[in-house]
Design a protein around this motif. Structure first.
Motif, mmCIF file in Angstrom:
data_model
loop_
_atom_site.group_PDB
_atom_site.id
_atom_site.type_symbol
_atom_site.label_atom_id
_atom_site.label_comp_id
_atom_site.label_asym_id
_atom_site.label_seq_id
_atom_site.Cartn_x
_atom_site.Cartn_y
_atom_site.Cartn_z
ATOM 1 N N ARG A 68 0.845 -1.205 0.000
ATOM 2 C CA ARG A 68 0.000 0.000 0.000
ATOM 3 C C ARG A 68 0.880 1.255 0.000
ATOM 4 N NH1 ARG A 68 -0.167 1.363 5.699
ATOM 5 N NH2 ARG A 68 0.541 -0.506 6.765
ATOM 6 N N GLY A 69 0.215 2.400 -0.143
ATOM 7 C CA GLY A 69 0.913 3.699 -0.097
ATOM 8 C C GLY A 69 1.511 4.063 -1.448
ATOM 9 N N GLY A 70 2.358 5.089 -1.426
ATOM 10 C CA GLY A 70 3.039 5.511 -2.654
ATOM 11 C C GLY A 70 2.567 6.860 -3.175
ATOM 12 N N ASP A 71 1.659 7.536 -2.426
ATOM 13 C CA ASP A 71 1.222 8.874 -2.876
ATOM 14 C C ASP A 71 2.311 9.899 -2.537
ATOM 15 O OD1 ASP A 71 -1.121 7.882 -3.766
ATOM 16 O OD2 ASP A 71 -2.261 8.368 -1.942
ATOM 17 N N VAL A 72 2.837 10.512 -3.589
ATOM 18 C CA VAL A 72 3.981 11.415 -3.408
ATOM 19 C C VAL A 72 3.525 12.814 -3.002
ATOM 20 C CG1 VAL A 72 5.887 12.535 -4.670
ATOM 21 C CG2 VAL A 72 5.434 10.099 -5.011
ATOM 22 N N ILE A 73 4.278 13.426 -2.085
ATOM 23 C CA ILE A 73 4.029 14.839 -1.719
ATOM 24 C C ILE A 73 5.376 15.586 -1.734
ATOM 25 C CG2 ILE A 73 1.927 14.597 -0.305
ATOM 26 C CD1 ILE A 73 3.716 14.384 2.160
ATOM 27 N N ARG A 74 5.309 16.922 -1.742
ATOM 28 C CA ARG A 74 6.542 17.719 -1.620
ATOM 29 C C ARG A 74 6.382 18.721 -0.483
ATOM 30 N NH1 ARG A 74 11.127 17.760 -4.021
ATOM 31 N NH2 ARG A 74 11.274 16.938 -6.120
ATOM 32 N N ASN A 75 7.418 18.769 0.424
ATOM 33 C CA ASN A 75 7.182 19.604 1.596
ATOM 34 C C ASN A 75 8.451 20.186 2.211
ATOM 35 O OD1 ASN A 75 5.838 20.837 3.680
ATOM 36 N ND2 ASN A 75 5.740 19.003 4.949
ATOM 37 N N PRO A 76 9.422 20.795 1.681
ATOM 38 C CA PRO A 76 9.709 20.864 0.248
ATOM 39 C C PRO A 76 10.464 19.625 -0.245
ATOM 40 C CG PRO A 76 11.325 22.161 1.435
ATOM 41 C CD PRO A 76 10.402 21.567 2.469
ATOM 42 N N LEU A 77 10.951 18.795 0.714
ATOM 43 C CA LEU A 77 11.572 17.525 0.276
ATOM 44 C C LEU A 77 10.486 16.621 -0.265
ATOM 45 C CD1 LEU A 77 14.059 16.036 2.923
ATOM 46 C CD2 LEU A 77 14.561 17.020 0.696
ATOM 47 N N LEU A 78 10.877 15.745 -1.160
ATOM 48 C CA LEU A 78 9.919 14.759 -1.665
ATOM 49 C C LEU A 78 9.567 13.805 -0.523
ATOM 50 C CD1 LEU A 78 9.563 13.955 -4.956
ATOM 51 C CD2 LEU A 78 10.421 11.872 -4.008
ATOM 52 N N GLY A 79 8.338 13.359 -0.479
ATOM 53 C CA GLY A 79 7.958 12.423 0.573
ATOM 54 C C GLY A 79 6.721 11.647 0.158
ATOM 55 N N PHE A 80 6.204 10.839 1.081
ATOM 56 C CA PHE A 80 5.009 10.039 0.801
ATOM 57 C C PHE A 80 3.957 10.349 1.853
ATOM 58 C CE2 PHE A 80 8.404 7.782 -1.281
ATOM 59 C CZ PHE A 80 7.823 7.417 -2.480
ATOM 60 N N LYS A 81 2.700 10.461 1.393
ATOM 61 C CA LYS A 81 1.604 10.813 2.308
ATOM 62 C C LYS A 81 1.485 9.760 3.414
ATOM 63 C CE LYS A 81 -3.071 11.590 1.643
ATOM 64 N NZ LYS A 81 -3.957 11.084 0.650
ATOM 65 N N ASP A 82 1.395 8.506 3.002
ATOM 66 C CA ASP A 82 1.269 7.427 3.994
ATOM 67 C C ASP A 82 2.383 6.397 3.821
ATOM 68 O OD1 ASP A 82 -1.246 8.394 5.024
ATOM 69 O OD2 ASP A 82 -2.075 7.797 3.084
ATOM 70 N N GLY A 83 3.551 6.857 3.431
ATOM 71 C CA GLY A 83 4.675 5.946 3.215
ATOM 72 C C GLY A 83 4.461 5.081 1.982
ATOM 73 N N ILE A 84 5.379 4.162 1.789
ATOM 74 C CA ILE A 84 5.166 3.151 0.755
ATOM 75 C C ILE A 84 5.567 1.822 1.391
ATOM 76 C CG2 ILE A 84 7.332 3.856 -0.415
ATOM 77 C CD1 ILE A 84 5.954 2.689 -3.007
ATOM 78 N N HIS A 85 4.599 0.911 1.423
ATOM 79 C CA HIS A 85 4.793 -0.331 2.182
ATOM 80 C C HIS A 85 4.924 -1.506 1.226
ATOM 81 C CE1 HIS A 85 3.514 1.634 6.029
ATOM 82 N NE2 HIS A 85 3.068 2.490 5.118
ATOM 83 N N ILE A 86 5.959 -2.309 1.442
ATOM 84 C CA ILE A 86 6.146 -3.485 0.580
ATOM 85 C C ILE A 86 6.264 -4.747 1.438
ATOM 86 C CG2 ILE A 86 7.318 -2.186 -1.262
ATOM 87 C CD1 ILE A 86 9.938 -3.611 -0.228
ATOM 88 N N LYS A 87 5.986 -5.871 0.805
ATOM 89 C CA LYS A 87 6.180 -7.160 1.474
ATOM 90 C C LYS A 87 7.362 -7.839 0.780
ATOM 91 C CE LYS A 87 3.796 -11.526 2.440
ATOM 92 N NZ LYS A 87 4.395 -11.737 3.748
ATOM 93 N N VAL A 88 8.291 -8.307 1.599
ATOM 94 C CA VAL A 88 9.491 -8.965 1.064
ATOM 95 C C VAL A 88 9.467 -10.426 1.487
ATOM 96 C CG1 VAL A 88 12.025 -9.024 1.230
ATOM 97 C CG2 VAL A 88 10.841 -6.821 1.174
ATOM 98 N N SER A 89 9.691 -11.338 0.531
ATOM 99 C CA SER A 89 9.773 -12.760 0.916
ATOM 100 C C SER A 89 10.960 -13.414 0.230
ATOM 101 C CB SER A 89 8.464 -13.480 0.574
ATOM 102 O OG SER A 89 7.991 -13.038 -0.665
ATOM 103 N N VAL A 90 11.451 -14.476 0.850
ATOM 104 C CA VAL A 90 12.646 -15.143 0.308
ATOM 105 C C VAL A 90 12.300 -15.760 -1.041
ATOM 106 C CG1 VAL A 90 14.339 -16.980 0.731
ATOM 107 C CG2 VAL A 90 13.476 -15.600 2.640
ATOM 108 N N ASN A 91 13.255 -15.637 -1.991
ATOM 109 C CA ASN A 91 13.062 -16.200 -3.328
ATOM 110 C C ASN A 91 13.080 -17.736 -3.220
ATOM 111 O OD1 ASN A 91 12.888 -16.440 -6.048
ATOM 112 N ND2 ASN A 91 14.852 -15.464 -6.497
#
Ligand code: HEM
Length: 325
Positions: A301-324
């Motif tokens: 989830r997440g990934g909505d970009v904002i600028r304040n003035p640095l680039l950032g994310f409104k609610d972060g960007i969340h990923i799931k990582v699993s072993v290959n």
């Protein structure tokens, strides 16, 4: 660097999801602090990366120094960081082989104290503060933007993964570490990193002061004025980058070096260009190499970009990582 990435990925795998920006910030911070002054996060009673996170998070805030306000907490964290850095510098100055013992950046800085009027003990403390602050929010933001762009462009993600799998496939010892030659061979990775920095430069621009009157497109800028060069806008110049809104790493195969030097400045330019540019690019390449060859990832989830003035994310960007598998 590879080991730091390996440990981080291992700790993320199996979790429901992780906030990429936050996790990478603290990984890069701990690694950088170790290289600069031998900081060991596991042995430290104060987790410095947490202090930096809250300190940097409230730099632009109403200066109301009253308990309970953001500014008050910011000042408390700043004091804690400065105390720790002053203690580190003092210990190094008191060491029997002052400036010779560890061979790290702090040792070099300690040896330079007094060589110029500006280079004092306090200057070295602020040098550490500046480098750590610069490392905390920078590479992590760029990697977070890359995750957003890769999740929206699966074909690019596949080509990137294929480049890294090919590197491992051609290795004689499959468990050996990444070599310099392998790093230099990551052409498409470099294109992905450049395109990410072009589309999502973390700072909107760089500041300079005019030393003499200058004329730009008929407008006179008097000497002594502060000028902001909006490098982020140059990155979207359609004459330099066709369809500038499009995430297209392959464009870098064809781009002319003059076009690049005039229009692409994610790390600023001239004598004040970012001191951590090559370090950051190496970190990002190593990170993607480990991730794409040993793990699988998906955006949760997440990934909505904002600028304040640095680039950032409104609610972060969340990923799931699993072993290959
Ligand atoms: C993707 C990562 C990074 C980006 C996009 C970035 C970007 C920038 C930019 C735009 C500037 C201003 C340059 C100018 O005024 O021309 C800068 C300055 C600087 N950066 Fe970075 N940076 C990154 C990572 C780092 C890291 C990891 C470090 C240190 C470990 C670092 C250390 C510095 C320093 C010391 C300066 C000041 C240079 C000077 O004024 O002489 N940066 N950076």
């Amino acid at each position: 660097m590879e080991m730091a990435v390996h440990n981080a990925l291992k700790s993320w795998s199996g979790k429901e999801s992780i906030d990429v920006k936050k996790e990478i910030s603290s990984m890069v911070f701990d690694f950088t602090a170790k290289q600069i002054f031998g900081y060991d996060t596991d042995a430290s009673p104060v987790k410095l990366s947490d202090k930096f996170s809250s300190f940097l998070g409230c730099l632009v805030t109403l200066p109301l120094n009253v308990p309970g306000t953001k500014y008050y907490n910011c000042m408390k964290d700043h004091k804690c960081i400065m105390n720790k850095l002053r203690q580190v510098v003092k210990e190094r100055l008191a060491a029997p082989k002052m400036g010779e013992e560890y061979g790290d950046l702090l040792d070099s800085a300690i040896k330079d104290i007094g060589t110029e009027k500006l280079v004092t003990e306090e200057f070295v403390v602020y040098l550490l503060l500046g480098l750590l602050a610069a490392s905390y929010d920078s590479s992590s933001l760029t990697v977070a933007v890359a995750f957003k762009l890769l999740s929206e462009n699966p074909a690019v993600s596949e080509e990137l993964t294929a480049e890294h799998e090919a590197i491992v496939d051609t290795r004689i010892d499959k468990d050996s570490s990444l070599t310099w030659d392998e790093y230099k061979s990551m052409t498409f990775t470099r294109h992905v990193i450049n395109e990410t920095l072009r589309i999502g430069p973390i700072v909107p621009g760089v500041l300079r002061r005019t030393l003499q009157d200058i004329e730009v497109k008929g407008y006179k800028i008097p000497a002594g004025w502060s000028v902001m060069v909006v490098t982020a806008a140059q990155h979207y110049n359609p004459e330099a980058f066709a369809e500038p809104e499009k995430f297209n790493p392959s464009r870098w195969k064809e781009l002319d070096s003059t076009v690049i030097s005039k229009n692409f400045k994610p790390f600023g330019g001239g004598t004040r260009q970012c001191a951590g540019a090559e370090y950051s690019k190496a970190f990002m390449a190593v990170f993607f190499h480990k991730l794409l060859t040993e793990y699988r990832w998906e955006k949760v989830r997440g990934g909505d970009v904002i600028r304040n003035p640095l680039l950032g994310f409104k609610d972060g960007i969340h990923i799931k990582v699993s072993v290959n598998p």
